[in-house]
Design a protein around this motif. Sequence first.
Motif, short mmCIF file in Angstrom:
data_model
loop_
_atom_site.label_atom_id
_atom_site.label_comp_id
_atom_site.label_asym_id
_atom_site.label_seq_id
_atom_site.Cartn_x
_atom_site.Cartn_y
_atom_site.Cartn_z
N GLY A 178 53.29 37.21 34.70
CA GLY A 178 52.90 38.29 33.79
C GLY A 178 51.44 38.08 33.44
N ALA A 179 50.58 38.98 33.90
CA ALA A 179 49.15 38.79 33.65
C ALA A 179 48.61 39.95 32.81
CB ALA A 179 48.39 38.65 34.97
N GLY A 180 49.24 40.15 31.65
CA GLY A 180 48.73 41.11 30.67
C GLY A 180 47.73 40.38 29.79
N VAL A 202 53.86 42.22 38.15
CA VAL A 202 54.50 43.29 38.90
C VAL A 202 53.54 44.48 39.08
CG1 VAL A 202 55.51 44.50 36.90
CG2 VAL A 202 56.75 44.44 39.07
N ARG A 203 52.51 44.56 38.23
CA ARG A 203 51.54 45.66 38.35
C ARG A 203 50.44 45.24 39.32
NH1 ARG A 203 48.65 46.47 33.88
NH2 ARG A 203 49.14 44.44 33.03
N PRO A 204 50.34 45.92 40.45
CA PRO A 204 49.37 45.50 41.46
C PRO A 204 47.92 45.56 40.95
CG PRO A 204 50.79 47.29 42.30
CD PRO A 204 51.12 47.12 40.86
N GLY A 231 50.40 54.35 30.44
CA GLY A 231 49.73 53.57 29.39
C GLY A 231 49.32 52.18 29.84
N GLY A 232 49.58 51.82 31.09
CA GLY A 232 49.16 50.50 31.59
C GLY A 232 50.20 49.41 31.42
N TYR A 233 51.40 49.77 30.94
CA TYR A 233 52.47 48.78 30.77
C TYR A 233 53.33 48.72 32.03
CZ TYR A 233 51.73 48.52 25.71
OH TYR A 233 51.21 48.30 24.47
N THR A 262 55.11 35.23 30.55
CA THR A 262 54.63 36.20 29.54
C THR A 262 55.12 37.62 29.84
OG1 THR A 262 52.60 37.03 30.60
CG2 THR A 262 52.46 34.88 29.56
N ALA A 263 56.07 37.77 30.80
CA ALA A 263 56.42 39.12 31.26
C ALA A 263 57.29 39.87 30.26
CB ALA A 263 57.13 39.03 32.61
N LEU A 264 56.81 41.03 29.86
CA LEU A 264 57.55 41.85 28.89
C LEU A 264 57.57 43.31 29.33
CD1 LEU A 264 56.14 40.51 25.49
CD2 LEU A 264 58.42 40.08 26.43
#
Length: 393
Positions: A178-180, A202-204, A231-233, A262-264
């Motif tokens: 999770g790279a938020g 998961v978001r490329p 929204g970028g989530y 950190t994945a949410l």
Amino acid sequence: MKVAVVKETFPGERRVALVPSAVPALTKAGLAVVVEADAGRAAGFSDDAYRAAGATIVSRDEAFAADCILAVRAGGAAGAGWPADRDRLRRGAIVIGMCDPLSFPEACREAAERGASLFSLELVPRITRAQSMDVLSSQANIAGYRAVLLAAHTLPRILPMMTTAAGTLTPAKVLVLGAGVAGLQAIATAKRLGAQVSAYDVRPAVKEQVQSLGAKFVELPLETGSSETAGGYAKAMGEEFYAKQRELLGKVVADSDVVICTALIPGQKAPVLVTREMVARMRPGGVIVDMAAERGGNCEGSAPDQTVVVDGVTILGPTNLPADAPFHTSQLFAKNVVTFLTHLVKEGLPDVAPGDEICRDTLVCRGGELVHPKIRERAGLPPLDAPAASPTT
Ligand code: NAD
């Protein structure tokens, strides 16, 4: 208008909603600031520092008599202290803080019944003009930093490579899932400490951000085209997707000394990314910091605020990392609150402009009514037919 800062009562909560250096910004805007005695003590801010900044020190009851109450944790997020605070709320009071309204819709309904207006800061829209009000970002950033320090402290090895007369030590391998906001800060911190860092999301779109921090992006052959919301989530994916993801992540996890999870998914249970079987394949002494533990956990076997050891691997589930650096998290939170409050005042508090996106999205209840559509749904209430009327103060 009188604005009050209350002392946090949630166990282990050391932050304060407003720091002394932020007081003048409110007084300049024409607001009088009162602060509950000792509100800032745990974060490193004395009553004298607030007095010197122009605030008045008051009791808790006096603070709750103010027009507007600022708290880090409000509503159900305040825990066992909420019922007493709820009973202190007077009709027309404005409460601003983090209420975790999706988890505690009942407390929001209770605040509505008291006739209070509740603004939940987690609901600040993630738009450019609201960036300086974004408490999720300001706090998650420091949480990501603290997660790596926690892992480094627990790990029986050091993070950097070190060549000494007594031999060469290889760098620790850190994997960030999770790279938020929190994940990116975890990557940056682990890199600064000299670890060999890789990350997966998961978001490329995140790949470039991960690489710009000098970490390796873990590529998994998965169809992720529809994984991001406007929204970028991240969007919730099907169980089949998660099963495949776990299978592919297995080897990377097994080869890591530290995994920071950190994945949410906003408003939902966290996805399980690390199974017990994957933990068993890690080297003994490995450390997993599951920052999603409070929301169900990314790692099987993690528990909120518990340390669990499985097959020699330590799994930590901290739920309030921002409270471990309260001086700075309070400073950032205070900036968020001041920007938010001065914006509300500009928009004509308490007759909050219904057309303003920031006011509308954050307003949970007013005028005796729970007005936020999503929270109403969570509270089992039918949708409101017409837009909410102006509050009766
Ligand atoms: P978050 O806390 O909801 O989630 C953390 C990360 O987990 C996200 O990057 C998400 O993609 C990832 N994730 C979810 N499911 C996963 C899975 N199965 N496998 C791997 N990773 C998974 O998100 P956040 O950190 O609060 O923010 C996410 C994004 O929102 C940011 O990266 C940014 O693009 C955007 N954002 C915008 C603003 C703004 O414009 N004001 C502010 C903050 C964040």
